[in-house]
Write a protein that holds these residues in place. Structure first.
Motif, PDB file in Angstrom:
ATOM      1  N   ARG A 370      39.274  46.509  29.555  1.00 36.24           N
ATOM      2  CA  ARG A 370      40.708  46.647  29.271  1.00 36.24           C
ATOM      3  C   ARG A 370      41.318  45.695  30.262  1.00 36.24           C
ATOM      4  N   ILE A 371      42.267  44.950  29.454  1.00 37.31           N
ATOM      5  CA  ILE A 371      43.289  44.037  29.973  1.00 37.31           C
ATOM      6  C   ILE A 371      44.513  44.226  30.142  1.00 37.31           C
ATOM      7  N   ALA A 372      45.079  44.386  31.578  1.00 37.13           N
ATOM      8  CA  ALA A 372      46.436  44.547  31.831  1.00 37.13           C
ATOM      9  C   ALA A 372      47.304  43.286  31.629  1.00 37.13           C
ATOM     10  N   TYR A 373      47.999  43.250  30.810  1.00 36.90           N
ATOM     11  CA  TYR A 373      48.943  42.188  30.641  1.00 36.90           C
ATOM     12  C   TYR A 373      50.274  42.077  31.473  1.00 36.90           C
ATOM     13  N   VAL A 374      50.010  42.394  32.722  1.00 39.81           N
ATOM     14  CA  VAL A 374      51.107  42.477  33.596  1.00 39.81           C
ATOM     15  C   VAL A 374      51.339  41.144  34.387  1.00 39.81           C
ATOM     16  N   LEU A 375      51.134  39.876  33.913  1.00 45.89           N
ATOM     17  CA  LEU A 375      51.253  38.422  34.520  1.00 45.89           C
ATOM     18  C   LEU A 375      51.826  37.818  33.638  1.00 45.89           C
ATOM     19  N   LYS A 376      52.477  36.658  34.164  1.00 47.70           N
ATOM     20  CA  LYS A 376      53.280  35.761  33.329  1.00 47.70           C
ATOM     21  C   LYS A 376      52.146  34.913  32.515  1.00 47.70           C
ATOM     22  N   ASN A 377      52.882  34.500  31.505  1.00 45.51           N
ATOM     23  CA  ASN A 377      52.149  33.851  30.261  1.00 45.51           C
ATOM     24  C   ASN A 377      51.302  32.843  30.471  1.00 45.51           C
TER      25      ASN A 377
END
Length: 399
Positions: A370-377
């Motif tokens: 699982r990857i949480a995309y809670v970081l900037k691009n």
């Protein structure tokens, strides 16, 4: 030596946090760890919530009411009304985070040895709440091939026994990011009414629905008033994970009465956090529009970059801020630990959450993360590049 309980021995470790010692060791070696493993948003908490605490004039930090302050619950009811959900403050119990709400709910509707059906993969702590309450989880597997859509309703029907008391869903889903359609919610509603079960929905990511899709709350389903229980939280909605404020919402008076008794045993939810949470309810829609736009951008960047990796499968999320990826490896647990112990690029590595811990069925999800995309691009792009090179070196090393 005295022994701890079997319940304590069998309590599952968090797949999200169990790799923390390896990450800390990497940091001590001077390695920068990019955290893709945990859903801690970097979005700023609404200023009004922080200012409400900063500017308060309380002289005695006293207990609040067990069910939460009346003013706060009134405003929660107003919030739901804006979403077409009509409830009263008396149908809300404020809790110490969504986690306590889930635990109280399980304690209310399930006895020792009872069963709760949950589509998997699911939020890993559901296993912990079930174990703590002596409840058996009956998983129904969903598939990455269908983006983790609701499994056929016939699979639920086959799994119902005399000990089945409830079905639990997370909508939008953690860890999958799947957003249930109205048809899927209606199917579940029909099933729980047929078998006289509870339908519990963890709706903490309600605001995060993408691609012009709509979130469908179980509280809006006609005829489900005595069956529906919603778990909610301010953690993700307002980027207030540290506030630890959630709630249980139900029109079933017996459910609310029982949850209140569990709540009385812990006295009251935190006063300061309720003040912040009440202020957060005044957050304008523009805040959510901007946040949604940011998460859609991050999702698109993440999926686009992941698709460049040979042999990878991705479930495209329509909500929340998680993505499940199936990697061309046998053991994601080993790979995740290897990334932290033996791999780096220019002093950097990544930390991911192995998805096996989000399943109740052994061996499922062993090659998924699982990857949480809670970081900037730009950070997400760098992280996926590191992941890509890590997969290449991992394979070359004979793993």
């Amino acid at each position: 030596m005295p022994k701890i309980s079997s319940k304590g021995q069998n309590m599952p470790a968090s797949p999200i946090r169990k790799l923390v010692p390896y990450a800390e060791a990497a940091k001590k070696r001077g390695i920068k760890v990019i955290h893709l493993n945990i859903g801690q948003p970097d979005i700023k908490t609404p200023r009004a919530a922080l200012d409400a605490v900063k500017n308060m004039d309380i002289e005695v930090l006293a207990y609040s009411r067990t069910e939460g302050s009346e003013a706060y619950r009134d405003k929660i009811a107003d919030y739901y009304a804006k979403h077409g959900i009509h409830i009263s403050a008396s149908e809300i119990i404020v809790t110490t985070g969504g986690s306590e709400a889930l635990s109280f709910t399980m304690g209310t509707i399930l006895d020792n040895g009872d069963e709760i059906i949950i589509p998997e993969p699911f939020y890993a702590n559901y296993n912990g709440f079930a174990q703590a309450n002596g409840v058996n989880v009956v998983p129904i597997a969903s598939s990455i091939a269908s983006n983790f859509a609701l499994p056929p309703i016939s699979e639920f029907e086959k799994s119902i026994t005399p000990r089945t008391k409830a079905i639990l869903i997370c909508n939008p889903g953690n860890p999958t990011g799947y957003l249930y359609t109205h048809h899927e919610i209606a199917q579940l509603a029909k099933l729980v009414k047929k078998h006289d079960l509870f339908l519990v929905a963890d709706e903490v990511y309600r605001e995060f629905a993408y691609d012009d899709k709509q979130h469908h709350s179980i509280l809006r389903e006609p005829g489900l008033e005595q069956h529906a229980i919603v778990v909610d939280s301010v953690s993700k909605r307002y980027s207030m994970c540290g506030a630890r404020i959630g709630c249980v919402v139900s029109k079933n008076p017996s459910v609310i009465e029982s949850v209140l008794k569990f709540a009385q045993a812990r006295l009251s939810p935190p006063t300061l956090a309720q003040i912040a949470s009440e202020a957060a309810l005044g957050t304008p829609q523009s805040y959510f529009d901007e946040v949604k736009q940011e998460y859609v951008s991050r999702r698109d960047v993440l999926v686009s970059e992941l698709e460049k990796i040979a042999g990878i499968k991705i479930a495209r999320p329509s909500g929340a801020f998680y993505c499940v990826a199936e990697l061309p490896i046998a053991d994601a647990d080993h790979f995740a630990q290897w990334l932290l112990e033996e791999f780096e690029i220019e002093g950097e590595t990544v930390m991911v959450a192995p998805a096996g811990g989000f399943y109740a069925t052994p061996e499922l999800g062993k090659n998924q993360i699982r990857i949480a995309y809670v970081l900037k691009n730009e950070v997400l792009k760098r992280a996926v590049h590191i992941l890509k090179e890590g997969l290449k070196q991992y394979a070359e090393s004979g793993n």
